[in-house]
Scaffold this motif. Structure first.
Motif, PDB file in Angstrom:
ATOM      1  N   THR A   1       0.818  -1.211   0.000  1.00 52.70           N
ATOM      2  CA  THR A   1       0.000   0.000   0.000  1.00 52.70           C
ATOM      3  C   THR A   1       0.858   1.270   0.000  1.00 52.70           C
ATOM      4  O   THR A   1       0.318   2.370  -0.096  1.00 52.70           O
ATOM      5  CB  THR A   1      -0.948   0.033   1.216  1.00 52.70           C
ATOM      6  N   ALA A   2       2.172   1.135   0.141  1.00 50.77           N
ATOM      7  CA  ALA A   2       3.049   2.297   0.005  1.00 50.77           C
ATOM      8  C   ALA A   2       2.983   2.801  -1.435  1.00 50.77           C
ATOM      9  O   ALA A   2       2.949   2.002  -2.380  1.00 50.77           O
ATOM     10  CB  ALA A   2       4.483   1.931   0.377  1.00 50.77           C
ATOM     11  N   ALA A   3       2.959   4.117  -1.616  1.00 56.02           N
ATOM     12  CA  ALA A   3       2.770   4.709  -2.944  1.00 56.02           C
ATOM     13  C   ALA A   3       4.077   4.697  -3.733  1.00 56.02           C
ATOM     14  O   ALA A   3       5.037   5.376  -3.372  1.00 56.02           O
ATOM     15  CB  ALA A   3       2.243   6.135  -2.801  1.00 56.02           C
ATOM     16  N   VAL A   4       4.104   3.924  -4.816  1.00 54.37           N
ATOM     17  CA  VAL A   4       5.293   3.786  -5.650  1.00 54.37           C
ATOM     18  C   VAL A   4       4.978   4.233  -7.078  1.00 54.37           C
ATOM     19  O   VAL A   4       3.812   4.361  -7.463  1.00 54.37           O
ATOM     20  CB  VAL A   4       5.812   2.324  -5.644  1.00 54.37           C
ATOM     21  N   THR A   5       6.022   4.443  -7.855  1.00 57.25           N
ATOM     22  CA  THR A   5       5.829   4.924  -9.222  1.00 57.25           C
ATOM     23  C   THR A   5       5.743   3.791 -10.233  1.00 57.25           C
ATOM     24  O   THR A   5       5.356   4.004 -11.374  1.00 57.25           O
ATOM     25  CB  THR A   5       6.970   5.878  -9.617  1.00 57.25           C
ATOM     26  N   GLU A   6       6.124   2.576  -9.827  1.00 59.89           N
ATOM     27  CA  GLU A   6       6.017   1.406 -10.699  1.00 59.89           C
ATOM     28  C   GLU A   6       5.356   0.274  -9.916  1.00 59.89           C
ATOM     29  O   GLU A   6       5.499   0.179  -8.700  1.00 59.89           O
ATOM     30  CB  GLU A   6       7.397   0.959 -11.188  1.00 59.89           C
ATOM     31  N   ASP A   7       4.659  -0.614 -10.614  1.00 63.34           N
ATOM     32  CA  ASP A   7       3.918  -1.693  -9.964  1.00 63.34           C
ATOM     33  C   ASP A   7       4.799  -2.530  -9.044  1.00 63.34           C
ATOM     34  O   ASP A   7       5.997  -2.738  -9.310  1.00 63.34           O
ATOM     35  CB  ASP A   7       3.318  -2.639 -11.011  1.00 63.34           C
ATOM     36  N   TYR A   8       4.193  -3.029  -7.970  1.00 68.14           N
ATOM     37  CA  TYR A   8       4.847  -4.044  -7.149  1.00 68.14           C
ATOM     38  C   TYR A   8       4.969  -5.332  -7.946  1.00 68.14           C
ATOM     39  O   TYR A   8       4.132  -5.640  -8.797  1.00 68.14           O
ATOM     40  CB  TYR A   8       4.030  -4.311  -5.888  1.00 68.14           C
ATOM     41  N   CYS A   9       6.008  -6.084  -7.658  1.00 69.56           N
ATOM     42  CA  CYS A   9       6.181  -7.374  -8.320  1.00 69.56           C
ATOM     43  C   CYS A   9       5.045  -8.322  -7.938  1.00 69.56           C
ATOM     44  O   CYS A   9       4.725  -8.458  -6.749  1.00 69.56           O
ATOM     45  CB  CYS A   9       7.521  -7.995  -7.920  1.00 69.56           C
ATOM     46  N   GLY A  10       4.461  -8.962  -8.944  1.00 71.21           N
ATOM     47  CA  GLY A  10       3.367  -9.877  -8.677  1.00 71.21           C
ATOM     48  C   GLY A  10       2.046  -9.192  -8.380  1.00 71.21           C
ATOM     49  O   GLY A  10       1.077  -9.847  -8.018  1.00 71.21           O
ATOM     50  N   HIS A  11       2.008  -7.867  -8.504  1.00 74.98           N
ATOM     51  CA  HIS A  11       0.785  -7.110  -8.236  1.00 74.98           C
ATOM     52  C   HIS A  11       0.520  -6.196  -9.438  1.00 74.98           C
ATOM     53  O   HIS A  11       0.782  -5.003  -9.396  1.00 74.98           O
ATOM     54  CB  HIS A  11       0.924  -6.261  -6.968  1.00 74.98           C
ATOM     55  N   GLU A  12       0.036  -6.763 -10.511  1.00 69.88           N
ATOM     56  CA  GLU A  12      -0.179  -5.976 -11.722  1.00 69.88           C
ATOM     57  C   GLU A  12      -1.179  -4.848 -11.457  1.00 69.88           C
ATOM     58  O   GLU A  12      -2.206  -5.042 -10.805  1.00 69.88           O
ATOM     59  CB  GLU A  12      -0.697  -6.884 -12.831  1.00 69.88           C
TER      60      GLU A  12
ATOM     61  N   ASN B   1      -0.854  -2.361  -9.517  1.00 68.62           N
ATOM     62  CA  ASN B   1      -0.898  -1.927  -8.116  1.00 68.62           C
ATOM     63  C   ASN B   1       0.348  -1.111  -7.811  1.00 68.62           C
ATOM     64  O   ASN B   1       1.458  -1.634  -7.774  1.00 68.62           O
ATOM     65  CB  ASN B   1      -0.970  -3.118  -7.161  1.00 68.62           C
ATOM     66  N   THR B   2       0.134   0.179  -7.583  1.00 67.98           N
ATOM     67  CA  THR B   2       1.231   1.062  -7.190  1.00 67.98           C
ATOM     68  C   THR B   2       0.972   1.655  -5.803  1.00 67.98           C
ATOM     69  O   THR B   2       1.539   2.687  -5.453  1.00 67.98           O
ATOM     70  CB  THR B   2       1.419   2.210  -8.209  1.00 67.98           C
ATOM     71  N   GLY B   3       0.153   0.951  -4.998  1.00 65.11           N
ATOM     72  CA  GLY B   3      -0.161   1.486  -3.684  1.00 65.11           C
ATOM     73  C   GLY B   3      -0.989   2.748  -3.805  1.00 65.11           C
ATOM     74  O   GLY B   3      -1.570   3.042  -4.850  1.00 65.11           O
ATOM     75  N   TYR B   4      -1.016   3.549  -2.728  1.00 67.61           N
ATOM     76  CA  TYR B   4      -1.797   4.781  -2.813  1.00 67.61           C
ATOM     77  C   TYR B   4      -1.404   5.754  -1.706  1.00 67.61           C
ATOM     78  O   TYR B   4      -0.924   5.359  -0.640  1.00 67.61           O
ATOM     79  CB  TYR B   4      -3.302   4.488  -2.725  1.00 67.61           C
ATOM     80  N   LEU B   5      -1.589   7.034  -2.020  1.00 69.42           N
ATOM     81  CA  LEU B   5      -1.501   8.067  -1.000  1.00 69.42           C
ATOM     82  C   LEU B   5      -2.765   8.000  -0.154  1.00 69.42           C
ATOM     83  O   LEU B   5      -3.841   7.644  -0.648  1.00 69.42           O
ATOM     84  CB  LEU B   5      -1.368   9.443  -1.638  1.00 69.42           C
ATOM     85  N   LEU B   6      -2.653   8.377   1.109  1.00 62.21           N
ATOM     86  CA  LEU B   6      -3.793   8.278   2.010  1.00 62.21           C
ATOM     87  C   LEU B   6      -4.726   9.476   1.932  1.00 62.21           C
ATOM     88  O   LEU B   6      -5.790   9.477   2.553  1.00 62.21           O
ATOM     89  CB  LEU B   6      -3.300   8.084   3.450  1.00 62.21           C
ATOM     90  N   ASP B   7      -4.349  10.492   1.179  1.00 61.11           N
ATOM     91  CA  ASP B   7      -5.236  11.629   0.920  1.00 61.11           C
ATOM     92  C   ASP B   7      -4.718  12.348  -0.315  1.00 61.11           C
ATOM     93  O   ASP B   7      -3.675  11.986  -0.883  1.00 61.11           O
ATOM     94  CB  ASP B   7      -5.295  12.583   2.123  1.00 61.11           C
ATOM     95  N   GLU B   8      -5.437  13.373  -0.734  1.00 62.16           N
ATOM     96  CA  GLU B   8      -5.042  14.120  -1.927  1.00 62.16           C
ATOM     97  C   GLU B   8      -3.856  15.030  -1.616  1.00 62.16           C
ATOM     98  O   GLU B   8      -3.784  15.618  -0.530  1.00 62.16           O
ATOM     99  CB  GLU B   8      -6.214  14.966  -2.425  1.00 62.16           C
ATOM    100  N   PRO B   9      -2.922  15.185  -2.555  1.00 60.91           N
ATOM    101  CA  PRO B   9      -1.753  16.044  -2.322  1.00 60.91           C
ATOM    102  C   PRO B   9      -2.121  17.458  -1.872  1.00 60.91           C
ATOM    103  O   PRO B   9      -1.437  18.033  -1.010  1.00 60.91           O
ATOM    104  CB  PRO B   9      -1.047  16.044  -3.684  1.00 60.91           C
ATOM    105  N   GLU B  10      -3.179  18.015  -2.406  1.00 61.00           N
ATOM    106  CA  GLU B  10      -3.541  19.385  -2.038  1.00 61.00           C
ATOM    107  C   GLU B  10      -4.003  19.460  -0.584  1.00 61.00           C
ATOM    108  O   GLU B  10      -3.782  20.462   0.095  1.00 61.00           O
ATOM    109  CB  GLU B  10      -4.631  19.922  -2.971  1.00 61.00           C
ATOM    110  N   VAL B  11      -4.644  18.401  -0.110  1.00 61.16           N
ATOM    111  CA  VAL B  11      -5.049  18.366   1.299  1.00 61.16           C
ATOM    112  C   VAL B  11      -3.819  18.351   2.190  1.00 61.16           C
ATOM    113  O   VAL B  11      -3.731  19.075   3.197  1.00 61.16           O
ATOM    114  CB  VAL B  11      -5.946  17.146   1.581  1.00 61.16           C
ATOM    115  N   TYR B  12      -2.856  17.513   1.827  1.00 64.36           N
ATOM    116  CA  TYR B  12      -1.607  17.479   2.593  1.00 64.36           C
ATOM    117  C   TYR B  12      -0.917  18.839   2.563  1.00 64.36           C
ATOM    118  O   TYR B  12      -0.378  19.303   3.576  1.00 64.36           O
ATOM    119  CB  TYR B  12      -0.664  16.415   2.029  1.00 64.36           C
ATOM    120  N   ARG B  13      -0.919  19.450   1.399  1.00 60.74           N
ATOM    121  CA  ARG B  13      -0.239  20.734   1.258  1.00 60.74           C
ATOM    122  C   ARG B  13      -0.829  21.766   2.213  1.00 60.74           C
ATOM    123  O   ARG B  13      -0.104  22.460   2.925  1.00 60.74           O
ATOM    124  CB  ARG B  13      -0.354  21.225  -0.194  1.00 60.74           C
TER     125      ARG B  13
END
Length: 549
Positions: free
Chosen positions: A314-325, A327-339
C-alpha cells in the motif's frame, strides 16, 4: 566539591572529537561535569565501576510506537506462528480461555501477523467466524498498516451495510463477489479502533511502564513516539497526559519525545504578525509547538502519514509491485489536502515528520518540505522523512539539498529484508532502506526500530546496518553498508540531531545529560554488535537497568 556520581569503565566512547574517549566521567545532578583529569581527586556520593565494559552515549530510538507496543504486550503474539493452522489453534485457545472465565463479550486481540510466515496467505474469514462466533476479533499486522477482523467486528463498524463507503485513506478489502475478506487496510482501521478508543490514562500509564522498562533493558535512554493523540495511530485525545503521569509517578523509564498526529492539530489564530499572508496556522491550543516540554517528556515533530506499508503493497510507488499488476499502492489523501494541512502545521512552528515509504510518497514529502522551507524559512530542527523506504538516486540528491533527516529502519533488513526485496524486484531492491548513500548525500541518518514492526534490539539493528544481511543469509545491497562507528552514531549523535536535541544528548560532553548505555564490549570493535550484552543503562545519572543485580 563532591560529585553526585563517578562512573568508570575500561572505555568510554564520547563521540566528541575533542575528547573521543575516557575512562571516568563525573556527574552532578543529571548532567556531566567532567572526565578523567578534570575530576581527578574529587569524591562522589556514589561510584559505579563497570570494569571491562564499554560506555557510550545513551541509545536513542528515533521512531517507535511505545503505547501501541505496551498495550499489545497483553495481546496474542502472532509473530512466532508459522502456518495458519497454528494461528487458528491460538485463536481457538484464547476463545476457550475467555469462555472458561465466563467472559462472553471480550474481544480477541492479537498483534504481529505477517503473511510471509503463512506462505503468503491471510486467514479465512469463514474459519475465523467459526472460531469466534459473535465475539469481535482484531489482529494487527506487523506493519501496523493493516488488520484482520471477523464478521462480528465488520458488522459493528457497518461494513455489511449496502451504503457503506470506505473512509478516505483506507479500504475494507473485499473479494470478487464484494464480500469482506476480513482484511482492513490503512485508515479504515480507525473504524475498528473507534470501538475500542479511547484508552484510559491509567491503562496507558501501565502500558508505558511495561514498554519502557523493557527499553531500559535494551540500553535505550530516549525515544520518539511516532504519533499520539489523533488519527488511527493515537490512543486517546489526552494521550500526552498519560506520558506526563508516567513521568511524575516514576513509571517512565526512558525520555519521551512525542509526535502529535496531524489529525490532533486544528486551525489556530493569533496576531496578524504571527500568521501573516495566505492561509492559517495549524497546531495545539496556546501555541504549543515542537520543542515544548522538559527533559522527560517533550513535543517533537508532527507526524503526517502520506502512504501505507511496503509489506502490504500500500506504500505509494511509481512502478507496480512485483506480482501485483496495476498496483502502485496509494496516497492516504489528496496532495492538495496534505499541502494545506502540513504547511499550516509548519507555519505554526511544527517541524514535519512525513511518513513516506514508497518513492511516489517520497516525491510528495520532498515537495512539501521544499515549499515549507521556501515560504516560512528553514528551521533549526530538521524536517524528517520517516522510513524513506524506496528512495531513488535523484531523491537522495534532493533530500541532501534540503538538509533533512531520514529514518530508514536497518532492523528491518534481517526479518523482512527478503520479503521487501521480493515486493519491489531486483531493479529497485538497491533503493531499499539505504545507509551509505544517505550519509554520502549529506542527509542526517537517524536510527530507529519502528517497534513493534520490528523488535527494538538496537544492537541487532546496528549490526544489520553494517552487514546488510537478511535472515536467509542474502545481502541486501552491500554497497549501502555503513561502518560500526556510523551505526552507533545513528542511534546517538545523529538521532539526537534529527530530533532537535543534540544540545542535551547524543554525545558525552560537559553540560549534557548523563545518559549512558553500558555495553559488554566495544560496538566499534566487536565481531558482532548484535552479540554484545547490555550491562546497564543510566538516565540522568541514575540506573534504569542493571544486569548485575
Amino acid at each position: 566539591m563532591q560529585l553526585d556520581l563517578i562512573v568508570r569503565a575500561r572505555e568510554i566512547l564520547t563521540l566528541n572529537p575533542v575528547r573521543p574517549s575516557a575512562t571516568t566521567v563525573g556527574v552532578i545532578g543529571d548532567r556531566i561535569v567532567g572526565f578523567d583529569e578534570e575530576i581527578a581527586g574529587l569524591d562522589a556520593a556514589q561510584t559505579l565501576d563497570f570494569g571491562a565494559a564499554c560506555i557510550t552515549p545513551g541509545l536513542i530510538d528515533a521512531h517507535c510506537h511505545t503505547a501501541w507496543w505496551g498495550l499489545g504486550l497483553a495481546a496474542l503474539d502472532l509473530s512466532r506462528l508459522r502456518g495458519l493452522d497454528e494461528l487458528y489453534a491460538m485463536i481457538a485457545a484464547e476463545v476457550a480461555r475467555l469462555e472458561a472465565l465466563g467472559d462472553t463479550t471480550s474481544w480477541v486481540h492479537g498483534t504481529g501477523f505477517n503473511q510471509s510466515h503463512h506462505g503468503g496467505s491471510f486467514p479465512s474469514i469463514a474459519r475465523l467466524d467459526e472460531l469466534t462466533g459473535d465475539r469481535p476479533l482484531y489482529l494487527r499486522h506487523t506493519s501496523g498498516h493493516a488488520s484482520i477482523t471477523n464478521t462480528a467486528t465488520l458488522r459493528l463498524v457497518g461494513a455489511e451495510d449496502p451504503a457503506f463507503a470506505d473512509p478516505v485513506g483506507g479500504v475494507v478489502v473485499r473479494d470478487h463477489a464484494g464480500a469482506p475478506t476480513g482484511l482492513v487496510e490503512e485508515a479504515a482501521q480507525g473504524l475498528v479502533q473507534a470501538l475500542l478508543l479511547p484508552y484510559s490514562t491509567d491503562q496507558l500509564v501501565t502500558a508505558l511502564e511495561a514498554a519502557t522498562s523493557r527499553y531500559a533493558a535494551e540500553g535505550i535512554t530516549s525515544f520518539s513516539e511516532a504519533g499520539v493523540g489523533g488519527g488511527w495511530i493515537g490512543h486517546s485525545p489526552i494521550e500526552v497526559a498519560a506520558y506526563q503521569a508516567a513521568a511524575e509517578q516514576g513509571r517512565l523509564h526512558a525520555r519521551a519525545q512525542l509526535m502529535p498526529a496531524l489529525d490532533a492539530l486544528h486551525p489556530i489564530a493569533a496576531h496578524a504578525a504571527d500568521f501573516s499572508g495566505e492561509g492559517a496556522g495549524a497546531g495545539l491550543d496556546l501555541g504549543i509547538r515542537t520543542g515544548f516540554g522538559d527533559d522527560r517528556v517533550r513535543f517533537g515533530h508532527v507526524k503526517v502519514f502520506l502512504d501505507g506499508s511496503l509489506l502490504g503493497a500500500t506504500a505509494a510507488v511509481t512502478e507496480d509491485y512485483c506480482g501485483h499488476e496495476h498496483n502502485t499502492g496509494y496516497l492516504l489523501d489528496e496532495p492538495e489536502v496534505y499541502r494545506e494541512r502540513a504547511l499550516g502545521a509548519y507555519r505554526a512552528g511544527w517541524a514535519l515528520a512525513l511518513h513516506a515509504i514508497g518513492d511516489a510518497a517520497i516525491d510528495l514529502a520532498l515537495d512539501l518540505i521544499a515549499e515549507a522551507q521556501e515560504r516560512y524559512g528553514v528551521r533549526e530542527i530538521p524536517c524528517r522523512i520517516e522510513h524513506f523506504g524506496i528512495a531513488r538516486p535523484d531523491q537522495l540528491v534532493r533530500a541532501g539539498a534540503l538538509s533533512i533527516a531520514v529514518t530508514p529502519q536497518a532492523g528491518f533488513i534481517g526479518p523482512i529484508g527478503d520479503q521487501m526485496a521480493d515486493q519491489v524486484g531486483p531493479e529497485r531492491s538497491a533503493w531499499l532502506y539505504r545507509g551509505r548513500s544517505v550519509i554520502d548525500a549529506g542527509i542526517v541518518l537517524a536510527g530507529s526500530s519502528d517497534l513493534p514492526v520490528a523488535d527494538n534490539n538496537l544492537r541487532r539493528g546496528m549490526q544489520s546496518a553494517v552487514d546488510r544481511r537478511t535472515d536467509s543469509g542474502a545481502t541486501l545491497t552491500a554497497s549501502e553498508a555503513i561502518t560500526p562507528l556510523e551505526a552507533l552514531q545513528t542511534h546517538t549523535e545523529w538521532a539526537a540531531r534529527a530530533t532537535g536535541q543534540l544540545a542535551a544528548k547524543g554525545t558525552l560532553e560537559r553540560g549534557k545529560l548523563a545518559d549512558f548505555t553500558v555495553f559488554s564490549g566495544s560496538p566499534l570493535t566487536a565481531p558482532s554488535i548484535a552479540e554484545l550484552d547490555i550491562v546497564a543503562t543510566v538516565i540522568g545519572g541514575e540506573l534504569s537497568y542493571d544486569s548485575r543485580g
